[in-house]
Design a protein around this motif. Structure first.
Motif, PDB file in Angstrom:
ATOM      1  N   UNK A   1       0.259  -5.027 -12.177  1.00  0.00           N
ATOM      2  CA  UNK A   1       0.922  -5.259 -13.452  1.00  0.00           C
ATOM      3  C   UNK A   1       2.447  -5.104 -13.305  1.00  0.00           C
ATOM      4  N   UNK A   2       2.877  -4.183 -12.452  1.00  0.00           N
ATOM      5  CA  UNK A   2       4.313  -3.946 -12.263  1.00  0.00           C
ATOM      6  C   UNK A   2       4.996  -5.113 -11.568  1.00  0.00           C
ATOM      7  N   UNK A   3       4.351  -5.686 -10.548  1.00  0.00           N
ATOM      8  CA  UNK A   3       5.050  -6.672  -9.710  1.00  0.00           C
ATOM      9  C   UNK A   3       4.793  -8.113 -10.095  1.00  0.00           C
ATOM     10  N   UNK A   4       3.951  -8.354 -11.091  1.00  0.00           N
ATOM     11  CA  UNK A   4       3.701  -9.742 -11.494  1.00  0.00           C
ATOM     12  C   UNK A   4       4.229 -10.038 -12.890  1.00  0.00           C
ATOM     13  N   UNK A   5       4.996  -9.116 -13.443  1.00  0.00           N
ATOM     14  CA  UNK A   5       5.632  -9.397 -14.742  1.00  0.00           C
ATOM     15  C   UNK A   5       6.587 -10.582 -14.579  1.00  0.00           C
TER      16      UNK A   5
ATOM     17  N   UNK B   1       9.468  -6.878  -9.844  1.00  0.00           N
ATOM     18  CA  UNK B   1       8.708  -8.130  -9.798  1.00  0.00           C
ATOM     19  C   UNK B   1       9.433  -9.212  -9.005  1.00  0.00           C
ATOM     20  N   UNK B   2      10.742  -9.333  -9.197  1.00  0.00           N
ATOM     21  CA  UNK B   2      11.490 -10.384  -8.497  1.00  0.00           C
ATOM     22  C   UNK B   2      11.446 -10.171  -6.984  1.00  0.00           C
ATOM     23  N   UNK B   3      11.604  -8.930  -6.552  1.00  0.00           N
ATOM     24  CA  UNK B   3      11.587  -8.631  -5.115  1.00  0.00           C
ATOM     25  C   UNK B   3      10.216  -8.898  -4.517  1.00  0.00           C
ATOM     26  N   UNK B   4       9.163  -8.428  -5.177  1.00  0.00           N
ATOM     27  CA  UNK B   4       7.807  -8.648  -4.663  1.00  0.00           C
ATOM     28  C   UNK B   4       7.501 -10.130  -4.555  1.00  0.00           C
ATOM     29  N   UNK B   5       7.823 -10.887  -5.572  1.00  0.00           N
ATOM     30  CA  UNK B   5       7.478 -12.301  -5.585  1.00  0.00           C
ATOM     31  C   UNK B   5       8.278 -13.090  -4.554  1.00  0.00           C
ATOM     32  N   UNK B   6       9.468 -12.609  -4.208  1.00  0.00           N
ATOM     33  CA  UNK B   6      10.233 -13.236  -3.136  1.00  0.00           C
ATOM     34  C   UNK B   6       9.600 -12.928  -1.780  1.00  0.00           C
ATOM     35  N   UNK B   7       9.155 -11.696  -1.593  1.00  0.00           N
ATOM     36  CA  UNK B   7       8.566 -11.289  -0.315  1.00  0.00           C
ATOM     37  C   UNK B   7       7.178 -11.889  -0.103  1.00  0.00           C
TER      38      UNK B   7
ATOM     39  N   UNK C   1       0.813  -1.222   0.000  1.00  0.00           N
ATOM     40  CA  UNK C   1       0.000   0.000   0.000  1.00  0.00           C
ATOM     41  C   UNK C   1       0.843   1.267   0.000  1.00  0.00           C
ATOM     42  N   UNK C   2       2.141   1.144   0.280  1.00  0.00           N
ATOM     43  CA  UNK C   2       3.023   2.310   0.333  1.00  0.00           C
ATOM     44  C   UNK C   2       4.088   2.283  -0.769  1.00  0.00           C
ATOM     45  N   UNK C   3       4.035   1.316  -1.669  1.00  0.00           N
ATOM     46  CA  UNK C   3       5.176   1.076  -2.558  1.00  0.00           C
ATOM     47  C   UNK C   3       4.988   1.635  -3.966  1.00  0.00           C
ATOM     48  N   UNK C   4       6.100   2.138  -4.537  1.00  0.00           N
ATOM     49  CA  UNK C   4       6.161   2.450  -5.969  1.00  0.00           C
ATOM     50  C   UNK C   4       7.479   1.975  -6.584  1.00  0.00           C
ATOM     51  N   UNK C   5       8.315   1.278  -5.810  1.00  0.00           N
ATOM     52  CA  UNK C   5       9.664   0.966  -6.263  1.00  0.00           C
ATOM     53  C   UNK C   5       9.989  -0.520  -6.363  1.00  0.00           C
ATOM     54  N   UNK C   6       9.195  -1.399  -5.770  1.00  0.00           N
ATOM     55  CA  UNK C   6       9.484  -2.836  -5.841  1.00  0.00           C
ATOM     56  C   UNK C   6       9.502  -3.321  -7.284  1.00  0.00           C
TER      57      UNK C   6
END
Length: 431
Positions: free
Chosen positions: A425-429, A398-404, A391-396
């Protein structure tokens, strides 16, 4: 349908104007108005791009009615567009309050569920989703209700599901007893991270709400004040203060950045001087500090980033110290840093942010240097098993998000194919 410009609360993400659909009734089905992808939107309090659609936005602020309230059991049913502050203003006079509240009252019930918000009470209450009993959804294939016992998998995906499982129209919530709107507050200073850990743990045994302001205005020095509070256990005769309209609604974004490093240093010195060991305060000033100041307007036209992370218990002290070193080396203004402890209480949500450890939130002006150092810090956090708050992110990436968030594929399974956001769309590429 109308077209308007939407942006996040921080002002960092400013998309081109998008078409909006306004809901005024839970009986309306926005999917019948368009073939485009949709995303529900409340009061725009999200810091990142989870509130920004790839297609059209469904404005839910018209869903602002309380359906019913049982003041014997503390169970309430309200529409998704009801502000948390408005709900508590109604229930607290009848002896009940929400167990989990964020730093602003300008959050809708639907948004609180979609982000599975947390507050100063995590050590005993956990996340907002733990107190949700039932949710009503409109999906592209029809209406559905879900709860921990009915359509339980969809319920778990909806809690912290970033608004991607459908349009939340109403929710049934469990409140907790509260006999007075007044709170007993204690300010406890700390002069190191070790002292913060020790004192905050002690305070959590006696106080229901614990959060720390951390002073990073002097390089190499980490000090601050732990704010601990609890509601009075007996009714108070003090008159309730008049509810004020938040300043943010009247003050435009400044054409310059007010929060420079010298001003931050001066403000920090003043804050240390005016701390009071004990005081009595109304719950609104304690729970909703962001509404007392037009904070996001003070960063100027560029807005700001907030780095909001949770760090595992074993690594938290070293990680916070390293994080601060990075920020000091970048020589950026650090006007706000907040520490909170997260307990081991688990949320029912698939993608809930809190895990056992310490949460740190740092506001940083939007500059190229700040973005570069934040990207470095986020990479370090991913390496040690920490998390960034969606809810606070604009910089993650896809690899980082999917690891977390390894459960992201399960959310993708339950996601309504007609719901999407710029964040998703940004974090699931695929890498």
């Amino acid at each position: 349908m109308t077209k308007q410009r939407l942006e996040s609360w921080t002002g960092v993400v400013s998309p081109s104007p998008v078409e909006t659909i306004t809901l005024q009734s839970t009986e309306e089905n926005p999917f019948t108005h368009t073939h485009a992808s949709l995303l529900a939107r409340g009061y725009g309090s999200s810091y990142g791009d989870i509130c920004l659609p790839t297609g059209k936005a469904v404005l839910c602020t018209g869903l602002n009615r309380i359906r019913w309230f049982n003041n014997q059991t503390g169970i309430i049913c309200a529409e998704a567009g009801v502000r948390l502050g408005d709900l508590v203003a109604v229930t607290i006079s009848q002896g009940w309050t929400l167990p989990v509240l964020p730093g602003t009252e300008q959050v809708s019930i639907g948004g609180a569920i979609a982000s599975d918000i947390h507050g100063k009470s995590h050590h005993w209450a956990g996340t907002f989703g733990r107190w949700v009993r039932r949710v009503g959804l409109i999906r592209s294939d029809g209406r559905i209700e879900c709860s921990p016992t009915e359509n339980a998998e969809l319920f778990g995906a909806t809690i912290g599901g970033l608004g991607l499982t459908g349009i939340i129209t109403w929710a049934e919530l469990q409140l907790v007893p509260c006999v007075s709107p007044w709170m007993e507050c204690h300010d406890v200073p700390f002069s190191s991270l070790d002292e913060y850990v020790e004192r905050s743990a002690e305070l959590e045994r006696s106080f229901d709400y614990v959060v720390a302001w951390c002073d990073l205005s002097r390089r190499g020095v980490i000090t601050g004040i732990i704010h601990a509070s609890r509601f009075f256990s007996s009714p108070s005769a003090k008159p309730e203060p008049k509810r004020k309209v938040p300043l943010i609604e009247h003050i435009p974004r400044l054409p310059f950045r007010l929060l420079s490093r010298p001003i931050v240093w001066l403000a920090s010195r003043v804050r240390h001087m005016v701390q009071r060991p004990q005081r009595i305060a109304h719950y609104r000033s304690v729970m909703f500090p962001l509404d007392g100041l037009p904070w996001n307007r003070l960063f100027g036209p560029g807005g700001f980033y907030q780095l909001h992370a949770v760090l595992p218990p074993a690594q938290r002290l070293d990680a916070i110290a390293a994080l601060c070193q990075h920020l000091w080396q970048a020589r950026v203004a650090l006007p706000l840093c907040v520490l909170k402890n997260f307990s081991a209480l688990r949320s029912p949500g698939l993608l809930s942010f809190p895990m056992e450890g310490t949460s740190i939130a740092v506001d940083v002006p939007n500059t190229p240097r700040a973005r570069q150092v934040l990207e470095t810090i986020i990479a370090d956090i991913a390496t040690i098993g920490g998390r960034i708050y969606p809810a606070k992110d604009v910089l993650l990436n896809a690899e980082q998000f999917q690891r977390m968030y390894p459960n992201w594929r399960l959310l993708e399974h339950y996601r309504d194919r007609r719901c999407s956001s710029q964040f998703w769309e940004r974090v699931t590429r695929q890498q």
